[in-house]
Design an enzyme around this catalytic site. Sequence first.
Site, PDB file in Angstrom:
ATOM      1  N   LYS A  35       4.153  14.075   7.681  1.00 52.31           N
ATOM      2  CA  LYS A  35       3.963  12.318   8.139  1.00 52.31           C
ATOM      3  C   LYS A  35       3.852  11.813   6.911  1.00 52.31           C
ATOM      4  O   LYS A  35       4.226  10.696   6.145  1.00 52.31           O
ATOM      5  CB  LYS A  35       3.064  12.759   9.097  1.00 52.31           C
ATOM      6  CG  LYS A  35       3.455  10.785   9.984  1.00 52.31           C
ATOM      7  CD  LYS A  35       1.923  10.277  10.973  1.00 52.31           C
ATOM      8  CE  LYS A  35       0.984  10.033   9.936  1.00 52.31           C
ATOM      9  NZ  LYS A  35       0.308   8.827  10.845  1.00 52.31           N
ATOM     10  N   ARG A  75     -10.101  -1.326   7.222  1.00 52.13           N
ATOM     11  CA  ARG A  75      -8.672  -0.621   6.038  1.00 52.13           C
ATOM     12  C   ARG A  75      -8.211  -1.395   5.915  1.00 52.13           C
ATOM     13  O   ARG A  75      -6.844  -2.358   6.155  1.00 52.13           O
ATOM     14  CB  ARG A  75      -7.996   0.129   7.222  1.00 52.13           C
ATOM     15  CG  ARG A  75      -8.650   1.620   7.536  1.00 52.13           C
ATOM     16  CD  ARG A  75      -8.100   2.577   7.617  1.00 52.13           C
ATOM     17  NE  ARG A  75      -6.451   2.455   9.266  1.00 52.13           N
ATOM     18  CZ  ARG A  75      -5.829   3.671   9.257  1.00 52.13           C
ATOM     19  NH1 ARG A  75      -5.793   4.162   9.020  1.00 52.13           N
ATOM     20  NH2 ARG A  75      -5.005   3.205  10.578  1.00 52.13           N
TER      21      ARG A  75
END
Length: 426
Positions: free
Chosen positions: A22, A122
């Site tokens: 993925k 993040r």
Amino acid sequence: MRRILVVGGKKLKGEVTVSGSKNAALPILAATILTHGISSIRSVPDLLDIVTMIRVLRTLGLRAEYLKPNTVRVWVNDYVKHVAPYELVTKMRASFFIMGPLLARTGFAKVPLPGGCAIGSRPVNIHIKGLESLGAKVELEHGFVIARAKKLKGDRILMDFPSVGATENIIMAASLAEGETVIENAAREPEIVDLAEFLNKAGARIEGAGTETVRIQGVSSLQSVEHTIIPDRIEAGTLMIAAAVSHGEVLVKNVNVSHLEPLITKLRQAGIMVGVEVDQVRIRVPDGLKAVDIKTQPFPGFPTDMQPQMLTLLALAQGTSVVSETVFENRFMHVQELKRMGAEIRLEGRSAIVTGVSKLQGAPVKSRDLRAGAAMIIAGLAAEGETLIEDIDRFIERGYEGLDKKLIGLGADISELRNIAEYDEE
């Protein structure tokens, strides 16, 4: 909202094949924005995140179709839109990969700040600084990142942290920039190498992918290609740990062993026999599990995406283990769920002190994020009794292609439960 019931105590046995990655497929699909013509991407896992990325490409004016088995075909014409839809990008952080390609292709990109699993901040500032180094003017406005550049120009970019996503975004943008771009302190993950191979097939000139220094010589255009995605090292590792906690014997096929070396080292230290062949590994546990310490780090260190699964295994190992998380500050949300099942774990800052117990007990638990959800399935396989796991469609199915079906094929006792509300409607 899907829920599954795992009945523990079944030894996993047999063979299982790992799907395509993925984390490699998503940036490669985004990179098709840079190309002209029809590209075919093979070994693409059938996942919710992949569906979301395909929908994003379609909103940008590309024609993208998921074809069986596991192939995505993308048609790219001369005209590409430059505004990404809020409702799609905020579902999945990887949608931000389109920023670099859009900017390089159209000179303008308007992309919402991304969403995804709540495992840490993040920030996208590393992406933005990289694009600014290439000459882009970037602004934040009403929740969107807006970037403009008549023509990107190569530059030397020193990254503050070896961010995988930022490295990939900058590589894609620099592929059509004028002159040479040098990325220093670049991320080294195998998925970056796969992206570079895809782009080089399309006509890009990229050297050093997989090392700390990546050089990109910009070209004027890229053509369509055919490409096969690398095996998913995180799925492979998840299946390996599932086999180990069940004390079964499983052959995990379609793996790149070099991508799994950090995990294999720790599994062997934990008393697990890992038989390595060309593109497959065999897992067997001759005796009990042993405590080991792990510290997550960027590749080639131990992957943060395997930390929840490994911590679950260590909860059943003899002795005390220390699990240190250096990548994402919130990646211990699975600890509370494991403690509900009888695990003895104490959090100290960004470390978990794990004292192994002889058994876990089945309990209702939640899938707190993508990898934590996989850890709950692993815990359920090892536990006594039944473990009910909620929210698998929100998290687990975003990152694993048919994980429950693959485990059932190995002998696991897993079934899907309908929600109470569905019964009430009948």
